[in-house]
Write a protein that holds these residues in place. Structure first.
Motif, PDB file in Angstrom:
ATOM      1  N   VAL A  59       1.503  -1.028  -0.134  1.00 12.50           N
ATOM      2  CA  VAL A  59      -0.155  -0.128   0.407  1.00 12.50           C
ATOM      3  C   VAL A  59       0.540   1.399  -0.189  1.00 12.50           C
ATOM      4  CG1 VAL A  59      -1.590   1.444   1.565  1.00 12.50           C
ATOM      5  CG2 VAL A  59      -1.904  -1.431   1.445  1.00 12.50           C
ATOM      6  N   HIS A  60       0.426   2.037  -0.927  1.00 13.94           N
ATOM      7  CA  HIS A  60       1.006   3.963  -0.450  1.00 13.94           C
ATOM      8  C   HIS A  60      -0.097   4.388  -0.390  1.00 13.94           C
ATOM      9  CE1 HIS A  60       5.045   2.251  -1.804  1.00 13.94           C
ATOM     10  NE2 HIS A  60       4.082   1.594  -3.326  1.00 13.94           N
TER      11      HIS A  60
ATOM     12  N   ALA B 203     -11.056   9.283   3.112  1.00 11.68           N
ATOM     13  CA  ALA B 203      -9.991  10.949   2.875  1.00 11.68           C
ATOM     14  C   ALA B 203      -8.791  10.939   2.722  1.00 11.68           C
ATOM     15  CB  ALA B 203      -9.693  11.700   3.883  1.00 11.68           C
ATOM     16  N   GLU B 204      -8.187   9.194   2.608  1.00 12.83           N
ATOM     17  CA  GLU B 204      -6.617   8.694   2.480  1.00 12.83           C
ATOM     18  C   GLU B 204      -6.868   8.847   0.853  1.00 12.83           C
ATOM     19  OE1 GLU B 204      -4.500   9.287   4.684  1.00 12.83           O
ATOM     20  OE2 GLU B 204      -6.146   9.389   6.194  1.00 12.83           O
ATOM     21  N   ALA B 205      -5.695   8.854  -0.038  1.00 15.19           N
ATOM     22  CA  ALA B 205      -5.116   8.822  -1.260  1.00 15.19           C
ATOM     23  C   ALA B 205      -4.213   6.833  -1.322  1.00 15.19           C
ATOM     24  CB  ALA B 205      -4.328   9.597  -1.863  1.00 15.19           C
ATOM     25  N   THR B 206      -5.007   6.378  -1.966  1.00 17.16           N
ATOM     26  CA  THR B 206      -4.109   5.311  -2.141  1.00 17.16           C
ATOM     27  C   THR B 206      -4.073   4.543  -3.156  1.00 17.16           C
ATOM     28  OG1 THR B 206      -5.863   4.600   0.467  1.00 17.16           O
ATOM     29  CG2 THR B 206      -4.789   2.647  -0.243  1.00 17.16           C
TER      30      THR B 206
ATOM     31  N   GLY C 220      -6.279  -8.207   7.479  1.00 15.80           N
ATOM     32  CA  GLY C 220      -7.380  -7.107   7.533  1.00 15.80           C
ATOM     33  C   GLY C 220      -8.256  -7.252   5.717  1.00 15.80           C
ATOM     34  N   VAL C 221      -9.284  -7.179   5.893  1.00 12.80           N
ATOM     35  CA  VAL C 221     -10.294  -7.260   4.665  1.00 12.80           C
ATOM     36  C   VAL C 221     -11.196  -6.053   4.102  1.00 12.80           C
ATOM     37  CG1 VAL C 221     -11.797  -8.987   3.246  1.00 12.80           C
ATOM     38  CG2 VAL C 221     -10.024 -10.271   4.871  1.00 12.80           C
ATOM     39  N   THR C 222     -11.099  -5.383   3.196  1.00 10.35           N
ATOM     40  CA  THR C 222     -11.898  -4.613   3.153  1.00 10.35           C
ATOM     41  C   THR C 222     -12.504  -4.764   1.305  1.00 10.35           C
ATOM     42  OG1 THR C 222     -10.250  -2.877   4.872  1.00 10.35           O
ATOM     43  CG2 THR C 222     -11.867  -2.298   2.957  1.00 10.35           C
ATOM     44  N   THR C 223     -13.592  -4.036   1.692  1.00 14.55           N
ATOM     45  CA  THR C 223     -13.677  -4.090   0.549  1.00 14.55           C
ATOM     46  C   THR C 223     -13.800  -2.437  -0.443  1.00 14.55           C
ATOM     47  OG1 THR C 223     -15.530  -5.556   0.639  1.00 14.55           O
ATOM     48  CG2 THR C 223     -15.611  -3.822  -1.540  1.00 14.55           C
ATOM     49  N   VAL C 224     -13.137  -2.264  -1.245  1.00 16.72           N
ATOM     50  CA  VAL C 224     -12.314  -1.019  -1.399  1.00 16.72           C
ATOM     51  C   VAL C 224     -13.606  -0.478  -3.557  1.00 16.72           C
ATOM     52  CG1 VAL C 224     -10.519  -0.810  -0.899  1.00 16.72           C
ATOM     53  CG2 VAL C 224     -10.581  -1.655  -3.243  1.00 16.72           C
ATOM     54  N   ARG C 225     -13.477   0.635  -3.755  1.00 16.68           N
ATOM     55  CA  ARG C 225     -13.739   1.112  -5.359  1.00 16.68           C
ATOM     56  C   ARG C 225     -12.411   1.514  -5.949  1.00 16.68           C
ATOM     57  NH1 ARG C 225     -15.237   5.527  -8.290  1.00 16.68           N
ATOM     58  NH2 ARG C 225     -14.397   6.688  -7.309  1.00 16.68           N
ATOM     59  N   ILE C 226     -12.661   0.979  -6.973  1.00 18.96           N
ATOM     60  CA  ILE C 226     -11.621   0.958  -7.325  1.00 18.96           C
ATOM     61  C   ILE C 226     -10.981   2.348  -8.330  1.00 18.96           C
ATOM     62  CG2 ILE C 226     -10.222   0.250  -9.939  1.00 18.96           C
ATOM     63  CD1 ILE C 226     -11.420  -2.796  -9.015  1.00 18.96           C
ATOM     64  N   VAL C 227     -10.729   3.178  -8.293  1.00 17.21           N
ATOM     65  CA  VAL C 227     -10.671   3.995  -9.164  1.00 17.21           C
ATOM     66  C   VAL C 227      -9.838   4.444 -10.714  1.00 17.21           C
ATOM     67  CG1 VAL C 227      -9.413   6.798  -8.631  1.00 17.21           C
ATOM     68  CG2 VAL C 227     -10.621   5.409  -6.986  1.00 17.21           C
TER      69      VAL C 227
ATOM     70  N   ASN D  48      -0.568   0.171 -15.305  1.00 17.82           N
ATOM     71  CA  ASN D  48       0.531  -0.978 -15.164  1.00 17.82           C
ATOM     72  C   ASN D  48       0.782  -1.709 -14.062  1.00 17.82           C
ATOM     73  OD1 ASN D  48       1.703   0.292 -17.420  1.00 17.82           O
ATOM     74  ND2 ASN D  48       2.220   1.951 -16.275  1.00 17.82           N
ATOM     75  N   LEU D  49       1.030  -1.679 -12.822  1.00 20.70           N
ATOM     76  CA  LEU D  49       1.260  -2.279 -11.748  1.00 20.70           C
ATOM     77  C   LEU D  49       0.955  -2.037 -10.602  1.00 20.70           C
ATOM     78  CD1 LEU D  49       4.813  -4.121 -11.561  1.00 20.70           C
ATOM     79  CD2 LEU D  49       2.516  -4.964 -11.914  1.00 20.70           C
ATOM     80  N   SER D  50      -0.021  -0.561 -11.381  1.00 22.55           N
ATOM     81  CA  SER D  50      -0.597  -0.656  -9.595  1.00 22.55           C
ATOM     82  C   SER D  50      -2.077   0.053 -10.081  1.00 22.55           C
ATOM     83  CB  SER D  50       0.037   0.922  -9.415  1.00 22.55           C
ATOM     84  OG  SER D  50       0.730   1.089 -10.309  1.00 22.55           O
ATOM     85  N   VAL D  51      -2.565  -0.540  -8.793  1.00 16.77           N
ATOM     86  CA  VAL D  51      -4.344  -0.439  -8.351  1.00 16.77           C
ATOM     87  C   VAL D  51      -4.873   0.929  -7.217  1.00 16.77           C
ATOM     88  CG1 VAL D  51      -6.501  -1.348  -8.072  1.00 16.77           C
ATOM     89  CG2 VAL D  51      -4.051  -2.307  -8.447  1.00 16.77           C
ATOM     90  N   THR D  52      -5.715   2.233  -8.069  1.00 21.80           N
ATOM     91  CA  THR D  52      -5.445   3.302  -7.244  1.00 21.80           C
ATOM     92  C   THR D  52      -6.980   3.417  -6.661  1.00 21.80           C
ATOM     93  OG1 THR D  52      -3.883   4.753  -8.205  1.00 21.80           O
ATOM     94  CG2 THR D  52      -5.453   5.919  -6.674  1.00 21.80           C
ATOM     95  N   VAL D  53      -7.246   3.649  -5.452  1.00 25.00           N
ATOM     96  CA  VAL D  53      -8.819   2.624  -4.714  1.00 25.00           C
ATOM     97  C   VAL D  53      -8.671   3.921  -3.781  1.00 25.00           C
ATOM     98  CG1 VAL D  53      -8.017   0.811  -4.940  1.00 25.00           C
ATOM     99  CG2 VAL D  53      -7.998   1.668  -2.145  1.00 25.00           C
TER     100      VAL D  53
END
Length: 155
Positions: free
Chosen positions: A7-8, A21-24, A92-99, A103-108
């Motif tokens: 995670v970044h 509020a987090e950019a992930t 941990g397990v969380t359902t997220v919205r895909i933004v 490439n090799l990154s998923v922003t959520v």
């Protein structure tokens, strides 16, 4: 288990609430995966992220019952009746919205994991895996979650 990536995030402390509020972004391990691993994920609106609370020290693990968040006005419940990070296997397990998927990154949006958290798996969320029938939960859990996803702007 071996992390598939990390995670970044703008959040570096494991504090509760305001996770929207987090950019992930989740960055996959480029030595193990190619962009092909994420092919087609962008067709889904949401994903389930499985991650490891790697910074919870072993002495903080809870195996019995406790008051969620130490709030004695809520009932004492077992670790498997709550979603705290001090779990026996620290998963941990969380359902997220895909933004975005690039490439090799998923922003959520909505991932309650701090920066550099190891990610163990990403699964597309499918309605057919949603609960069937009536879903119920105790009032204390609704109170606990009331500010969990709020954004900083709504504070």
């Amino acid at each position: 288990m071996t992390p598939i990536g990390f995670v970044h995030s703008t959040r570096t402390d494991a504090t509760d609430d305001a996770w929207d509020a987090e950019a992930t972004t989740i960055h996959l391990d480029g030595d193990t995966f190619s962009p092909e691993a994420l092919q087609g994920l962008d067709a889904f609106s949401h994903a389930v992220i499985v991650y490891w609370f790697d910074r919870v020290p072993p002495e903080k693990i809870t195996t019995g019952a406790r008051h969620p968040r130490g709030n004695e006005s809520w009932p004492k419940v077992g670790i498997f009746a709550q979603r705290g990070k001090n779990r026996p296997n620290r998963i941990g397990v969380t359902t997220v919205r895909i933004v975005d998927v690039q490439n090799l990154s998923v922003t959520v949006e909505g991932l309650d994991a701090i920066d550099r958290t190891p990610v163990l798996d990403i699964k597309p969320y499918m309605l057919e895996f949603a609960p069937r029938g009536t879903v119920s939960q105790p009032q204390w859990s609704k109170e606990l979650m009331s500010d969990y996803w709020r954004t900083i702007q709504s504070q």
